[in-house]
Design a protein around this motif. Structure first.
Motif, PDB file in Angstrom:
ATOM      1  N   GLY A  36       0.793  -1.216   0.000  1.00  0.00           N
ATOM      2  CA  GLY A  36       0.000   0.000   0.000  1.00  0.00           C
ATOM      3  C   GLY A  36       0.826   1.267   0.000  1.00  0.00           C
ATOM      4  O   GLY A  36       2.060   1.246  -0.058  1.00  0.00           O
ATOM      5  N   TYR A  37       0.118   2.401   0.022  1.00  0.00           N
ATOM      6  CA  TYR A  37       0.701   3.727   0.217  1.00  0.00           C
ATOM      7  C   TYR A  37       1.695   4.132  -0.875  1.00  0.00           C
ATOM      8  O   TYR A  37       2.572   4.970  -0.653  1.00  0.00           O
ATOM      9  N   ALA A  38       1.535   3.565  -2.066  1.00  0.00           N
ATOM     10  CA  ALA A  38       2.416   3.950  -3.174  1.00  0.00           C
ATOM     11  C   ALA A  38       2.351   5.446  -3.498  1.00  0.00           C
ATOM     12  O   ALA A  38       3.382   6.039  -3.838  1.00  0.00           O
ATOM     13  N   PRO A  39       1.166   6.104  -3.406  1.00  0.00           N
ATOM     14  CA  PRO A  39       1.148   7.536  -3.711  1.00  0.00           C
ATOM     15  C   PRO A  39       2.094   8.348  -2.840  1.00  0.00           C
ATOM     16  O   PRO A  39       2.696   9.317  -3.316  1.00  0.00           O
ATOM     17  N   LEU A  40       2.244   7.952  -1.577  1.00  0.00           N
ATOM     18  CA  LEU A  40       3.187   8.659  -0.708  1.00  0.00           C
ATOM     19  C   LEU A  40       4.612   8.143  -0.880  1.00  0.00           C
ATOM     20  O   LEU A  40       5.557   8.925  -0.989  1.00  0.00           O
ATOM     21  N   ALA A  41       4.761   6.823  -0.889  1.00  0.00           N
ATOM     22  CA  ALA A  41       6.106   6.241  -0.958  1.00  0.00           C
ATOM     23  C   ALA A  41       6.853   6.699  -2.210  1.00  0.00           C
ATOM     24  O   ALA A  41       8.034   7.068  -2.155  1.00  0.00           O
ATOM     25  N   ASN A  42       6.166   6.692  -3.342  1.00  0.00           N
ATOM     26  CA  ASN A  42       6.823   7.094  -4.583  1.00  0.00           C
ATOM     27  C   ASN A  42       7.201   8.567  -4.576  1.00  0.00           C
ATOM     28  O   ASN A  42       8.287   8.952  -5.041  1.00  0.00           O
ATOM     29  N   LEU A  43       6.308   9.412  -4.058  1.00  0.00           N
ATOM     30  CA  LEU A  43       6.602  10.847  -4.022  1.00  0.00           C
ATOM     31  C   LEU A  43       7.706  11.160  -3.023  1.00  0.00           C
ATOM     32  O   LEU A  43       8.569  11.997  -3.289  1.00  0.00           O
ATOM     33  N   THR A  75     -12.691   8.223   0.073  1.00  0.00           N
ATOM     34  CA  THR A  75     -13.918   8.996  -0.097  1.00  0.00           C
ATOM     35  C   THR A  75     -13.652  10.441  -0.480  1.00  0.00           C
ATOM     36  O   THR A  75     -14.578  11.191  -0.766  1.00  0.00           O
ATOM     37  N   ASP A  76     -12.390  10.831  -0.484  1.00  0.00           N
ATOM     38  CA  ASP A  76     -12.038  12.235  -0.742  1.00  0.00           C
ATOM     39  C   ASP A  76     -10.905  12.330  -1.772  1.00  0.00           C
ATOM     40  O   ASP A  76      -9.985  13.122  -1.618  1.00  0.00           O
ATOM     41  N   GLU A  77     -10.964  11.510  -2.810  1.00  0.00           N
ATOM     42  CA  GLU A  77      -9.847  11.414  -3.754  1.00  0.00           C
ATOM     43  C   GLU A  77      -9.465  12.773  -4.316  1.00  0.00           C
ATOM     44  O   GLU A  77     -10.291  13.509  -4.857  1.00  0.00           O
ATOM     45  N   ASN A  78      -8.183  13.098  -4.175  1.00  0.00           N
ATOM     46  CA  ASN A  78      -7.655  14.390  -4.612  1.00  0.00           C
ATOM     47  C   ASN A  78      -6.151  14.238  -4.822  1.00  0.00           C
ATOM     48  O   ASN A  78      -5.361  14.470  -3.897  1.00  0.00           O
ATOM     49  N   PRO A  79      -5.713  13.825  -6.017  1.00  0.00           N
ATOM     50  CA  PRO A  79      -4.280  13.603  -6.251  1.00  0.00           C
ATOM     51  C   PRO A  79      -3.436  14.838  -6.005  1.00  0.00           C
ATOM     52  O   PRO A  79      -2.279  14.728  -5.564  1.00  0.00           O
ATOM     53  N   GLN A  80      -3.987  16.020  -6.276  1.00  0.00           N
ATOM     54  CA  GLN A  80      -3.230  17.245  -6.047  1.00  0.00           C
ATOM     55  C   GLN A  80      -2.961  17.446  -4.557  1.00  0.00           C
ATOM     56  O   GLN A  80      -1.887  17.901  -4.152  1.00  0.00           O
ATOM     57  N   LEU A  81      -3.953  17.103  -3.739  1.00  0.00           N
ATOM     58  CA  LEU A  81      -3.767  17.217  -2.287  1.00  0.00           C
ATOM     59  C   LEU A  81      -2.715  16.242  -1.795  1.00  0.00           C
ATOM     60  O   LEU A  81      -1.884  16.586  -0.949  1.00  0.00           O
ATOM     61  N   VAL A  82      -2.732  15.015  -2.325  1.00  0.00           N
ATOM     62  CA  VAL A  82      -1.724  14.023  -1.946  1.00  0.00           C
ATOM     63  C   VAL A  82      -0.321  14.523  -2.317  1.00  0.00           C
ATOM     64  O   VAL A  82       0.622  14.412  -1.531  1.00  0.00           O
ATOM     65  N   ALA A  83      -0.188  15.090  -3.510  1.00  0.00           N
ATOM     66  CA  ALA A  83       1.115  15.605  -3.939  1.00  0.00           C
ATOM     67  C   ALA A  83       1.575  16.743  -3.038  1.00  0.00           C
ATOM     68  O   ALA A  83       2.751  16.835  -2.676  1.00  0.00           O
ATOM     69  N   ALA A  84       0.634  17.623  -2.662  1.00  0.00           N
ATOM     70  CA  ALA A  84       0.981  18.729  -1.780  1.00  0.00           C
ATOM     71  C   ALA A  84       1.401  18.222  -0.406  1.00  0.00           C
ATOM     72  O   ALA A  84       2.385  18.701   0.182  1.00  0.00           O
ATOM     73  N   LEU A  85       0.671  17.232   0.116  1.00  0.00           N
ATOM     74  CA  LEU A  85       1.028  16.635   1.401  1.00  0.00           C
ATOM     75  C   LEU A  85       2.414  16.006   1.339  1.00  0.00           C
ATOM     76  O   LEU A  85       3.221  16.154   2.269  1.00  0.00           O
ATOM     77  N   ALA A  86       2.703  15.291   0.262  1.00  0.00           N
ATOM     78  CA  ALA A  86       4.022  14.666   0.114  1.00  0.00           C
ATOM     79  C   ALA A  86       5.123  15.717   0.096  1.00  0.00           C
ATOM     80  O   ALA A  86       6.172  15.552   0.726  1.00  0.00           O
ATOM     81  N   LEU A 127       1.993  26.303  -0.131  1.00  0.00           N
ATOM     82  CA  LEU A 127       0.869  25.401   0.074  1.00  0.00           C
ATOM     83  C   LEU A 127      -0.159  25.913   1.080  1.00  0.00           C
ATOM     84  O   LEU A 127      -1.249  25.349   1.192  1.00  0.00           O
ATOM     85  N   THR A 128       0.164  26.968   1.798  1.00  0.00           N
ATOM     86  CA  THR A 128      -0.769  27.459   2.816  1.00  0.00           C
ATOM     87  C   THR A 128      -1.156  28.919   2.617  1.00  0.00           C
ATOM     88  O   THR A 128      -1.790  29.514   3.492  1.00  0.00           O
ATOM     89  N   THR A 129      -0.800  29.497   1.470  1.00  0.00           N
ATOM     90  CA  THR A 129      -1.194  30.868   1.159  1.00  0.00           C
ATOM     91  C   THR A 129      -1.598  30.946  -0.311  1.00  0.00           C
ATOM     92  O   THR A 129      -1.247  30.082  -1.114  1.00  0.00           O
TER      93      THR A 129
END
Length: 311
Positions: A57-64, A261-272, A298-300
């Motif tokens: 699991g967690y490939a979206p984070l691990a890869n980034l 339930t809240d799929e948002n690839p841009q948010l995942v990329a920003a979090l990474a 990311l916060t302004t």
């Protein structure tokens, strides 16, 4: 490094651990180039899928994170659905709270073995720069390794499983406090979660919460419950609240996962990006400029994804 940096993923690396009912298997994801690479240990949660709560699991984070210069190591904890038919009657079942934390120490004990086993990785890891991340139940595990105490339900004694080799952490949608607010219908089935004491979690940590991450099955506190690792722990801590994010934080557990339930690839990329910048700062003081840049980006302004506060 950037998100265009090629990454390598290798699994399973199998580590034999005396007394563990099955071998400890891990996935390693790393940038294709670079040396002196810091390490992130990534602890999975306990979701409904068969394989996302494992090394798969967690490939979206691990890869980034790997693209941002980290070696990411993901164990399959004994709580994984992939092992349920093998460990259902093993000591510590079903929550395996102690084993989950011990998995990370076993990995650090054998980091040299992992480095030699993974092709093209030998000589590229900086074993003195280790961070930890965990999502949901993995955030519970991360809290213990960063210094939080826990009351052992078997003995009634407070246990500390802090791992001093881990320098900083990221807690992603982690469970909060126990006590009177731990009053949802699932609380009685998971008493161990409410047994954590954040007051001794002194290690630096970025606590990430979604402002729509309500957990009525555990508490009536609302999304603020997931911020307890920030609210109740001593500094230095930073709290990142992601706007519109639910428990999946945009989909960090897997690509196109049905339970997101809240799929948002841009948010995942920003979090990474922001978590990578935070951990680089904690492991290398020279990375402070990158952290400040990501915070501002990311916060302004129009691309704001959340808000930050620190203590």
């Amino acid at each position: 490094m950037s998100t265009s940096t090629p990454v390598l993923s290798f699994s399973p690396v199998t580590l034999s651990v005396p007394g563990r009912p099955v071998d400890l298997q891990v996935r390693v994801t790393a940038p294709a180039t670079g040396t002196g690479l810091p390490v992130i240990l990534l602890s999975h949660g306990h979701g409904p899928s068969n394989n996302l709560s494992s090394l798969n699991g967690y490939a979206p984070l691990a890869n980034l994170w790997a693209a941002h210069g980290f070696v990411v190591i993901q164990p399959t904890h004994l709580t994984s659905r992939t092992l349920s038919h093998l460990v259902a009657d093993a000591p510590g079942a079903p929550d395996f709270w102690r084993s989950r934390a011990e998995d990370m120490s076993h990995i650090l004990d054998r980091l040299d073995v992992i480095e030699r086993t993974v092709p093209q990785l030998a000589g590229r890891i900086d074993a003195g720069k280790v961070a930890l991340a965990g999502h949901s139940l993995g955030g519970f595990t991360a809290a213990l390794l960063l210094g939080a105490g826990i009351t052992d339900p078997g003995t009634g004694k407070v246990v500390h499983l802090v791992e001093p080799r881990i320098k900083a952490g990221v807690l992603l949608a982690a469970p909060g406090r126990g006590g009177d607010v731990y009053n949802g219908p699932m609380a009685a089935q998971w008493p161990i979660i409410g047994a954590v004491d954040f007051s001794t979690m002194t290690a630096p940590a970025l606590v990430v919460v979604g402002d729509k991450d309500d957990a009525p099955h555990f508490t009536d506190m609302g999304p603020d419950w997931h911020a307890d690792a920030y609210t109740l722990a001593p500094g230095p801590k930073t709290l990142l609240t992601l706007f519109g994010a639910e428990h999946g934080l945009g989909g960090i557990a897997g690509y196109d996962a049905a339970e997101t339930t809240d799929e948002n690839p841009q948010l995942v990329a920003a979090l990474a990006r922001i978590s990578a910048a935070y951990l680089h700062t904690q492991l290398d003081s020279g990375a402070l400029v990158a952290w400040r840049t990501e915070c501002e980006a990311l916060t302004t302004g129009p691309d704001q994804v959340g808000r930050l506060e620190s203590k």
